[in-house]
Design a protein around this motif. Structure first.
Motif, mmCIF file in Angstrom:
data_model
loop_
_atom_site.group_PDB
_atom_site.id
_atom_site.type_symbol
_atom_site.label_atom_id
_atom_site.label_comp_id
_atom_site.label_asym_id
_atom_site.label_seq_id
_atom_site.Cartn_x
_atom_site.Cartn_y
_atom_site.Cartn_z
ATOM 1 N N PRO A 148 0.787 -1.236 0.000
ATOM 2 C CA PRO A 148 0.000 0.000 0.000
ATOM 3 C C PRO A 148 0.815 1.281 0.000
ATOM 4 O O PRO A 148 0.254 2.369 -0.084
ATOM 5 C CB PRO A 148 -0.784 -0.116 1.311
ATOM 6 C CG PRO A 148 0.179 -0.813 2.221
ATOM 7 C CD PRO A 148 0.933 -1.797 1.351
ATOM 8 N N GLY A 149 2.142 1.168 0.103
ATOM 9 C CA GLY A 149 2.986 2.344 0.304
ATOM 10 C C GLY A 149 3.557 2.308 1.703
ATOM 11 O O GLY A 149 2.929 1.808 2.648
ATOM 12 N N TYR A 150 4.770 2.827 1.884
ATOM 13 C CA TYR A 150 5.466 2.723 3.165
ATOM 14 C C TYR A 150 4.711 3.393 4.303
ATOM 15 O O TYR A 150 4.772 2.954 5.454
ATOM 16 C CB TYR A 150 6.868 3.320 3.046
ATOM 17 C CG TYR A 150 7.742 2.575 2.070
ATOM 18 C CD1 TYR A 150 8.317 1.354 2.409
ATOM 19 C CD2 TYR A 150 7.990 3.082 0.791
ATOM 20 C CE1 TYR A 150 9.112 0.653 1.516
ATOM 21 C CE2 TYR A 150 8.785 2.398 -0.119
ATOM 22 C CZ TYR A 150 9.345 1.181 0.245
ATOM 23 O OH TYR A 150 10.119 0.491 -0.654
ATOM 24 N N ASP A 151 3.986 4.460 3.994
ATOM 25 C CA ASP A 151 3.284 5.198 5.046
ATOM 26 C C ASP A 151 1.966 4.551 5.444
ATOM 27 O O ASP A 151 1.283 5.037 6.349
ATOM 28 C CB ASP A 151 3.043 6.641 4.615
ATOM 29 C CG ASP A 151 2.197 6.740 3.347
ATOM 30 O OD1 ASP A 151 2.181 5.763 2.566
ATOM 31 O OD2 ASP A 151 1.569 7.792 3.129
ATOM 32 N N LYS A 152 1.601 3.448 4.792
ATOM 33 C CA LYS A 152 0.331 2.794 5.099
ATOM 34 C C LYS A 152 0.506 1.345 5.539
ATOM 35 O O LYS A 152 -0.465 0.594 5.623
ATOM 36 C CB LYS A 152 -0.601 2.857 3.886
ATOM 37 C CG LYS A 152 -1.006 4.271 3.502
ATOM 38 C CD LYS A 152 -1.925 4.285 2.301
ATOM 39 C CE LYS A 152 -2.305 5.708 1.915
ATOM 40 N NZ LYS A 152 -3.173 5.748 0.705
ATOM 41 N N VAL A 153 1.741 0.952 5.811
ATOM 42 C CA VAL A 153 1.990 -0.420 6.248
ATOM 43 C C VAL A 153 1.504 -0.596 7.684
ATOM 44 O O VAL A 153 1.901 0.143 8.585
ATOM 45 C CB VAL A 153 3.497 -0.768 6.162
ATOM 46 C CG1 VAL A 153 3.783 -2.104 6.836
ATOM 47 C CG2 VAL A 153 3.938 -0.804 4.706
ATOM 48 N N LYS A 154 0.636 -1.576 7.893
ATOM 49 C CA LYS A 154 0.137 -1.932 9.221
ATOM 50 C C LYS A 154 -0.214 -3.416 9.172
ATOM 51 O O LYS A 154 -1.269 -3.793 8.673
ATOM 52 C CB LYS A 154 -1.084 -1.092 9.600
ATOM 53 C CG LYS A 154 -1.595 -1.346 11.016
ATOM 54 C CD LYS A 154 -2.778 -0.453 11.358
ATOM 55 C CE LYS A 154 -4.002 -0.810 10.536
ATOM 56 N NZ LYS A 154 -5.205 -0.033 10.947
ATOM 57 N N LEU A 155 0.678 -4.244 9.698
ATOM 58 C CA LEU A 155 0.560 -5.688 9.535
ATOM 59 C C LEU A 155 0.482 -6.399 10.879
ATOM 60 O O LEU A 155 1.277 -6.122 11.787
ATOM 61 C CB LEU A 155 1.774 -6.239 8.777
ATOM 62 C CG LEU A 155 1.984 -5.763 7.339
ATOM 63 C CD1 LEU A 155 3.341 -6.227 6.840
ATOM 64 C CD2 LEU A 155 0.877 -6.281 6.444
ATOM 65 N N SER A 156 -0.441 -7.323 11.004
ATOM 66 C CA SER A 156 -0.417 -8.238 12.139
ATOM 67 C C SER A 156 0.720 -9.236 11.919
ATOM 68 O O SER A 156 1.297 -9.317 10.825
ATOM 69 C CB SER A 156 -1.744 -9.000 12.231
ATOM 70 O OG SER A 156 -1.877 -9.871 11.112
ATOM 71 N N TYR A 157 1.024 -10.014 12.946
ATOM 72 C CA TYR A 157 2.070 -11.025 12.771
ATOM 73 C C TYR A 157 1.706 -11.975 11.635
ATOM 74 O O TYR A 157 2.546 -12.286 10.783
ATOM 75 C CB TYR A 157 2.295 -11.837 14.058
ATOM 76 C CG TYR A 157 3.250 -12.988 13.812
ATOM 77 C CD1 TYR A 157 4.622 -12.810 13.928
ATOM 78 C CD2 TYR A 157 2.773 -14.235 13.394
ATOM 79 C CE1 TYR A 157 5.496 -13.846 13.649
ATOM 80 C CE2 TYR A 157 3.642 -15.276 13.106
ATOM 81 C CZ TYR A 157 5.006 -15.076 13.238
ATOM 82 O OH TYR A 157 5.873 -16.102 12.938
ATOM 83 N N ARG A 158 0.472 -12.447 11.612
ATOM 84 C CA ARG A 158 0.072 -13.405 10.577
ATOM 85 C C ARG A 158 0.165 -12.793 9.174
ATOM 86 O O ARG A 158 0.545 -13.466 8.220
ATOM 87 C CB ARG A 158 -1.344 -13.927 10.834
ATOM 88 C CG ARG A 158 -1.425 -14.892 12.001
ATOM 89 C CD ARG A 158 -2.736 -15.669 11.985
ATOM 90 N NE ARG A 158 -2.801 -16.647 13.043
ATOM 91 C CZ ARG A 158 -2.275 -17.859 12.994
ATOM 92 N NH1 ARG A 158 -1.613 -18.226 11.917
ATOM 93 N NH2 ARG A 158 -2.399 -18.693 14.012
ATOM 94 N N GLN A 159 -0.195 -11.533 9.061
ATOM 95 C CA GLN A 159 -0.085 -10.870 7.763
ATOM 96 C C GLN A 159 1.368 -10.741 7.339
ATOM 97 O O GLN A 159 1.701 -10.980 6.176
ATOM 98 C CB GLN A 159 -0.759 -9.498 7.831
ATOM 99 C CG GLN A 159 -2.266 -9.561 7.923
ATOM 100 C CD GLN A 159 -2.898 -8.207 8.192
ATOM 101 O OE1 GLN A 159 -2.328 -7.364 8.896
ATOM 102 N NE2 GLN A 159 -4.077 -7.980 7.646
ATOM 103 N N LEU A 160 2.227 -10.372 8.267
ATOM 104 C CA LEU A 160 3.649 -10.271 7.950
ATOM 105 C C LEU A 160 4.216 -11.631 7.578
ATOM 106 O O LEU A 160 4.966 -11.757 6.607
ATOM 107 C CB LEU A 160 4.412 -9.687 9.143
ATOM 108 C CG LEU A 160 5.929 -9.550 8.965
ATOM 109 C CD1 LEU A 160 6.268 -8.655 7.778
ATOM 110 C CD2 LEU A 160 6.578 -9.025 10.241
ATOM 111 N N ALA A 161 3.861 -12.656 8.338
ATOM 112 C CA ALA A 161 4.341 -14.002 8.042
ATOM 113 C C ALA A 161 3.880 -14.463 6.668
ATOM 114 O O ALA A 161 4.635 -15.104 5.917
ATOM 115 C CB ALA A 161 3.855 -14.975 9.119
#
Length: 276
Positions: A148-161
């Motif tokens: 989404p762009g660096y300023d909109k990154v917001k990830l749960s652990y599962r999303q990051l994994a």
């Protein structure tokens, strides 16, 4: 443009609709089924679809449509199965079924718009088919949201994994050559951890990959937390965001200075997980 309904693609007759039921799968407060689908579709298409509590969802011979929530009113079609056996299990996987190959071209690709206003997970297809609007047909199987762009990154652990383990190309390209100051939020306790990714830590992708692998990235306070509460605590409660990102050519000293600034600004040494 006229609306396209799910049944315009599935083409169930009125008589067939009477034997079709939908299972609406959404987060249970611990696991988000769309993240599980990205990790392993079988978990959703068998375990979640055929799980039963006290309520009986299907009968043998019925057709089961599996939908997984993407957002408030959008759902992903993940499979369609005919129920072949009931196992007599309550609070467990109660059914067996066989996937209907005739619809396989749609699995993981159809996004449906539907405002669910009832509490039950199972519902008759016959009564809802005129409300199931096809919003989009993806070119390939759903593998997560685009970067989404660096300023909109917001990830749960599962999303990051999921991003790391699936090797999602746009995310990997965005993270692998970037230096950054990032924030880890413990959503249960409210505590914060400010970290940095520099050339010494081989950039942001490698830094965050370490968190996916062990939950703590070898940071002292986070190591203690994982040892005390277990890795599952991280998986359930941690969120990852980017405070500032930098081109890989920027001097590491600047990144470290900005990391120190954010530690002071967010008081993460006094009230969070930063120990230095």
């Amino acid at each position: 443009m006229p609306q396209i309904f799910l049944n315009d693609l599935l083409r169930f007759s009125k008589d067939e609709m009477k034997e079709v039921k939908i299972k609406f799968n959404k987060s249970n407060g611990i696991d988000d089924p769309i993240e599980l689908f990205k990790e392993n579709p079988h978990i959703i298409n068998h375990q979640w679809l055929f799980w039963r509590n006290k309520r009986r969802y299907f009968n043998v011979g019925q057709i089961a449509i599996c939908l997984v929530r993407l957002s408030y009113d959008t759902w992903l079609l993940t499979t369609i199965k005919r129920v072949t056996k009931e196992l007599g299990i309550s609070n467990g996987i109660n059914y067996e079924g066989e996937e209907l190959e005739g619809f396989s071209q749609y699995y993981g690709r159809i996004i449906i718009k539907f405002k669910k206003s009832f509490p039950s997970q199972g519902r008759s297809y016959e009564g809802l088919h005129q409300e199931l609007v096809v919003q989009q047909i993806l070119p390939t199987t759903f593998d997560g949201e685009d970067f989404p762009g660096y300023d909109k990154v917001k990830l749960s652990y599962r999303q990051l994994a999921s991003v790391i383990n699936s090797g999602k190309r746009d995310w990997i390209a965005a993270l692998e050559n970037q230096k950054a100051v990032y924030l880890i939020t413990d959503k249960y306790s409210g505590k914060l951890y400010v970290g940095s990714a520099t050339s010494m830590s081989q950039m942001l992708l490698t830094r965050w990959t370490n968190y996916v692998r062990n939950g703590h990235g070898n940071n002292k306070e986070l190591v203690d937390l994982v040892n005390k509460n277990g890795f599952n605590y991280v998986k359930q409660n941690f969120q990852y965001t980017i405070l500032e990102n930098y081109n890989g050519k920027v001097d590491d000293k600047i990144i470290l200075q900005r990391e120190s600034y954010w530690k002071e600004a967010l008081q993460s040494r006094q009230f969070g997980y930063n120990s230095n």
